[in-house]
Design a protein around this motif. Structure first.
Motif, mmCIF file in Angstrom:
data_model
loop_
_atom_site.group_PDB
_atom_site.id
_atom_site.type_symbol
_atom_site.label_atom_id
_atom_site.label_comp_id
_atom_site.label_asym_id
_atom_site.label_seq_id
_atom_site.Cartn_x
_atom_site.Cartn_y
_atom_site.Cartn_z
ATOM 1 N N MET A 127 80.065 -70.592 -24.691
ATOM 2 C CA MET A 127 79.868 -71.909 -25.296
ATOM 3 C C MET A 127 78.688 -71.858 -26.276
ATOM 4 S SD MET A 127 79.051 -75.547 -23.414
ATOM 5 C CE MET A 127 80.522 -75.440 -22.403
ATOM 6 N N ASN A 128 78.907 -72.389 -27.508
ATOM 7 C CA ASN A 128 77.818 -72.328 -28.488
ATOM 8 C C ASN A 128 76.674 -73.273 -28.101
ATOM 9 O OD1 ASN A 128 78.111 -74.995 -29.775
ATOM 10 N ND2 ASN A 128 80.008 -74.191 -30.643
ATOM 11 N N LYS A 129 75.514 -73.028 -28.718
ATOM 12 C CA LYS A 129 74.305 -73.754 -28.334
ATOM 13 C C LYS A 129 74.413 -75.252 -28.602
ATOM 14 C CE LYS A 129 71.168 -69.834 -29.124
ATOM 15 N NZ LYS A 129 70.041 -69.339 -29.965
ATOM 16 N N LEU A 130 75.002 -75.613 -29.755
ATOM 17 C CA LEU A 130 75.070 -77.025 -30.099
ATOM 18 C C LEU A 130 75.966 -77.781 -29.134
ATOM 19 C CD1 LEU A 130 74.456 -79.453 -31.784
ATOM 20 C CD2 LEU A 130 76.166 -78.711 -33.461
ATOM 21 N N LYS A 131 77.089 -77.193 -28.776
ATOM 22 C CA LYS A 131 77.986 -77.852 -27.836
ATOM 23 C C LYS A 131 77.287 -78.063 -26.489
ATOM 24 C CE LYS A 131 82.703 -77.700 -26.042
ATOM 25 N NZ LYS A 131 83.995 -76.980 -26.034
ATOM 26 N N GLN A 132 76.509 -77.082 -26.080
ATOM 27 C CA GLN A 132 75.766 -77.202 -24.830
ATOM 28 C C GLN A 132 74.740 -78.335 -24.914
ATOM 29 O OE1 GLN A 132 76.278 -75.262 -21.869
ATOM 30 N NE2 GLN A 132 75.110 -77.041 -21.159
ATOM 31 N N LYS A 133 74.054 -78.447 -26.058
ATOM 32 C CA LYS A 133 73.057 -79.510 -26.245
ATOM 33 C C LYS A 133 73.715 -80.896 -26.240
ATOM 34 C CE LYS A 133 69.572 -78.822 -29.136
ATOM 35 N NZ LYS A 133 68.813 -78.471 -30.370
ATOM 36 N N LEU A 134 74.944 -80.966 -26.760
ATOM 37 C CA LEU A 134 75.669 -82.237 -26.748
ATOM 38 C C LEU A 134 76.074 -82.617 -25.325
ATOM 39 C CD1 LEU A 134 77.880 -81.731 -29.929
ATOM 40 C CD2 LEU A 134 76.115 -83.496 -29.632
ATOM 41 N N LEU A 135 76.494 -81.621 -24.569
ATOM 42 C CA LEU A 135 76.939 -81.883 -23.197
ATOM 43 C C LEU A 135 75.781 -82.297 -22.293
ATOM 44 C CD1 LEU A 135 79.568 -79.012 -22.774
ATOM 45 C CD2 LEU A 135 80.029 -81.466 -22.967
ATOM 46 N N ASN A 136 74.621 -81.684 -22.514
ATOM 47 C CA ASN A 136 73.487 -82.069 -21.659
ATOM 48 C C ASN A 136 72.576 -83.121 -22.324
ATOM 49 O OD1 ASN A 136 71.784 -80.634 -23.435
ATOM 50 N ND2 ASN A 136 71.869 -78.770 -22.192
ATOM 51 N N LYS A 137 73.012 -83.608 -23.491
ATOM 52 C CA LYS A 137 72.370 -84.718 -24.204
ATOM 53 C C LYS A 137 70.915 -84.435 -24.599
ATOM 54 C CE LYS A 137 75.594 -88.133 -22.556
ATOM 55 N NZ LYS A 137 75.866 -89.510 -22.108
ATOM 56 N N THR A 138 70.680 -83.191 -24.986
ATOM 57 C CA THR A 138 69.367 -82.845 -25.532
ATOM 58 C C THR A 138 69.397 -82.753 -27.057
ATOM 59 O OG1 THR A 138 69.832 -80.478 -25.257
ATOM 60 C CG2 THR A 138 68.657 -81.598 -23.458
ATOM 61 N N ALA A 139 70.573 -82.942 -27.666
ATOM 62 C CA ALA A 139 70.701 -82.911 -29.130
ATOM 63 C C ALA A 139 70.099 -84.183 -29.733
ATOM 64 C CB ALA A 139 72.168 -82.786 -29.527
ATOM 65 N N THR A 140 69.553 -84.043 -30.927
ATOM 66 C CA THR A 140 69.092 -85.191 -31.703
ATOM 67 C C THR A 140 70.170 -85.525 -32.727
ATOM 68 O OG1 THR A 140 66.757 -84.619 -31.441
ATOM 69 C CG2 THR A 140 67.319 -86.054 -33.294
ATOM 70 N N GLN A 173 63.501 -86.056 -42.486
ATOM 71 C CA GLN A 173 63.673 -86.139 -41.036
ATOM 72 C C GLN A 173 65.034 -85.591 -40.580
ATOM 73 O OE1 GLN A 173 61.066 -87.223 -39.040
ATOM 74 N NE2 GLN A 173 60.016 -87.186 -41.016
ATOM 75 N N VAL A 174 65.940 -85.352 -41.558
ATOM 76 C CA VAL A 174 67.240 -84.741 -41.240
ATOM 77 C C VAL A 174 67.021 -83.382 -40.567
ATOM 78 C CG1 VAL A 174 69.298 -83.681 -42.276
ATOM 79 C CG2 VAL A 174 68.570 -85.962 -42.987
ATOM 80 N N ALA A 175 65.922 -82.728 -40.901
ATOM 81 C CA ALA A 175 65.630 -81.400 -40.333
ATOM 82 C C ALA A 175 65.538 -81.454 -38.810
ATOM 83 C CB ALA A 175 64.324 -80.857 -40.918
ATOM 84 N N LYS A 176 65.234 -82.625 -38.249
ATOM 85 C CA LYS A 176 65.110 -82.765 -36.799
ATOM 86 C C LYS A 176 66.467 -82.969 -36.120
ATOM 87 C CE LYS A 176 60.553 -85.013 -37.115
ATOM 88 N NZ LYS A 176 59.789 -86.259 -36.808
ATOM 89 N N ALA A 177 67.492 -83.286 -36.910
ATOM 90 C CA ALA A 177 68.791 -83.649 -36.341
ATOM 91 C C ALA A 177 69.678 -82.427 -36.117
ATOM 92 C CB ALA A 177 69.502 -84.639 -37.244
ATOM 93 N N ASP A 178 70.367 -82.427 -34.991
ATOM 94 C CA ASP A 178 71.362 -81.387 -34.713
ATOM 95 C C ASP A 178 72.731 -81.782 -35.259
ATOM 96 O OD1 ASP A 178 69.784 -79.524 -32.915
ATOM 97 O OD2 ASP A 178 69.538 -81.414 -31.827
ATOM 98 N N CYS A 179 72.989 -83.078 -35.305
ATOM 99 C CA CYS A 179 74.256 -83.609 -35.825
ATOM 100 C C CYS A 179 73.947 -84.777 -36.743
ATOM 101 C CB CYS A 179 75.163 -84.104 -34.692
ATOM 102 S SG CYS A 179 75.461 -82.921 -33.377
ATOM 103 N N GLY A 215 72.321 -92.005 -24.485
ATOM 104 C CA GLY A 215 71.243 -91.149 -24.000
ATOM 105 C C GLY A 215 70.726 -90.136 -24.996
ATOM 106 N N PHE A 216 71.156 -90.229 -26.257
ATOM 107 C CA PHE A 216 70.696 -89.286 -27.283
ATOM 108 C C PHE A 216 69.535 -89.863 -28.083
ATOM 109 C CE2 PHE A 216 75.103 -87.921 -26.653
ATOM 110 C CZ PHE A 216 74.972 -86.538 -26.606
ATOM 111 N N LYS A 217 68.590 -89.012 -28.431
ATOM 112 C CA LYS A 217 67.567 -89.366 -29.407
ATOM 113 C C LYS A 217 68.275 -89.501 -30.746
ATOM 114 C CE LYS A 217 63.348 -89.496 -31.321
ATOM 115 N NZ LYS A 217 62.374 -90.563 -31.094
ATOM 116 N N THR A 218 68.185 -90.676 -31.383
ATOM 117 C CA THR A 218 68.966 -90.961 -32.584
ATOM 118 C C THR A 218 68.069 -91.434 -33.714
ATOM 119 O OG1 THR A 218 70.831 -91.612 -31.170
ATOM 120 C CG2 THR A 218 70.936 -92.263 -33.484
#
Length: 435
Positions: free
Chosen positions: A1-14, A83-89, A35-38
């Motif tokens: 599983m890729n890193k981004l998908k994992q971050k989405l599943l555990n809600k650590t993605a920004t 600030q886009v640099a902080k976003a994963d999606c 539950g996501f930082k948005t």
């Protein structure tokens, strides 16, 4: 599983949302509630300031929800695209209007993509939600984003997922409306689908390419445009034949299969249904193809404001009154009932056509106290009074808001032209004419 998908599943993605309007703000709110930082991005400082203050300006957003997630730090807004640099999606939810030649204006999409490029990083997902012509994601967005030096499908993920927002719908909101997702590669689709599965309660429907998803959205709205064009044309015919077309529709919809009711009116409004067929017909010309049936329905719908004014003139004439100098009260300038959105509203075009004919026009709309058109602000009446109604030579109903007392209107009006069948339940119809 890729890193981004994992971050989405555990809600650590920004998560980021570009464009905080009718589509973007509700989406940003749902992401934060999940539950996501948005982070919300917009070029209008006024919108950014309101979001950061927890002040809601979109009808489909619950005030308390916005206040809560802003207070907790889950949602913030900015005009600083660094600030886009902080976003994963990042989801792009900007307007896609028509230009003065009725051709697609994708400058907002292009500008958003170019704003993202300097701050892109590996393992990033970008999703376009703005309604556009088939091919935009792959032909326009992908080359711009790849100027970052990152390769789509290898270093970053790119997909299209059409917005499905119906302002004022009490049942279907952003959270529970099924979502269509199509990525450049299967992995792009998978990552984008994971994003929405982590945020929404609705099913996610995966398609094989962005072009499929883009065309799907065009189909949704063109379907409505064509069918509304059909009923508008039949309404014009039935008026000539002396047939109440609204009663015809009520009879037809008793059939439990094979018929869906559409209704005539003074024209089409909102950001999608009046515009999307133009996107399709414009793109079709690239292939030497003319969308003849679609273009015919567009012509009918585009002419409805002028037709309504023609009917208004004839109604006034029957009462020995000229439209030039007549006092006309327009009820409703929002493009649909019970909302404050007047984008592309046919009521505004009706008002403009009435004024061209020399009519003295005032309007009342409980949701729209004023509107801006052609750079000027037009203010409505604050109250629907007996005096206001009685002084009008004609009351013209262009939006059927449910919080207007139509019995009160009928009792005091000299003549009513009801283009929305808002007075359907009123038995005394001596002063009522319907579209």
């Amino acid at each position: 599983m890729n890193k981004l998908k994992q971050k989405l599943l555990n809600k650590t993605a920004t998560l980021g949302v570009i464009g905080l309007g009718y589509v973007g703000l509700p989406l940003a709110v749902e992401k934060a509630k999940a539950g996501f930082k948005t982070i919300g991005f917009d070029v209008q400082e006024s919108k950014v300031d309101m979001v950061n203050a927890g002040d809601n300006y979109i009808g489909d957003v619950v005030n308390e929800d916005l206040e809560s997630i802003v207070r907790s730090g889950s949602l913030s807004a900015t005009t600083d695209f660094a600030q886009v640099a902080k976003a994963d999606c990042v989801c792009i939810c900007v307007p896609t209007p028509l230009d003065s030649h009725q051709q697609p204006d994708i400058s907002y999409v292009k500008a958003s993509a170019e704003s993202i490029v300097p701050y892109m990083h590996p393992d990033m997902l970008i999703v376009l939600e703005s309604t556009t012509y088939p091919g935009t994601t792959e032909e326009l967005l992908k080359p711009i984003l790849e100027t970052s030096g990152l390769k789509c499908g290898v270093d970053f993920y790119l997909a299209f997922s059409p917005e499905r927002v119906d302002p004022g719908n009490l049942i279907y909101k952003t959270k529970n409306t099924p979502k269509v997702v199509g990525g450049i590669t299967p992995e792009c689709t998978d990552v984008a689908a994971t994003l929405y599965e982590s945020v929404l309660e609705a099913p996610i429907h995966r398609v094989s390419s962005p072009a499929i998803a883009e065309m799907e959205k065009i189909l949704e709205n063109t379907y409505r445009n064509v069918n509304i064009g059909l009923v508008n044309e039949l309404a014009i015919l039935c008026n000539k034949m002396g047939i109440n077309f609204w009663e015809v529709i009520d009879a037809a919809k008793t059939k439990p299969y094979g018929f869906q009711a559409f209704y005539p009116g003074p024209g089409l409004g909102g950001h999608c249904i009046p515009l999307d067929p133009y996107y399709l017909s414009w793109k079709a010309r690239e292939y030497g193809f003319h969308t003849s049936m679609i273009e015919a329905s567009m012509m009918i719908n585009d002419r409805m404001p002028e037709y309504c004014v023609e009917r208004a003139r004839k109604i006034l004439n029957r009462y020995k009154k000229a439209i030039n100098g007549a006092k006309v009260l327009v009820l409703g300038v929002a493009y649909k009932q019970d909302i404050d959105d007047y984008r592309e509203s046919p009521a505004i075009r009706v008002i403009e056509e009435l004024e061209k004919e020399g009519a003295d026009v005032v309007y009342f709309d409980p949701y729209v106290p004023e509107y801006r058109e052609h750079g000027k602000v037009v203010k409505g009446e604050l109250k629907l009074t007996v005096e206001l109604i009685k002084n009008a030579d004609l009351v013209l109903i262009t939006t059927a808001h449910s919080n207007v007392d139509y019995h009160f209107v009928q009792q005091h009006a000299q003549i009513i032209f009801d283009t929305k069948n808002a007075l359907k339940g009123i038995s005394n119809r001596a002063n009522i004419e319907v579209l």
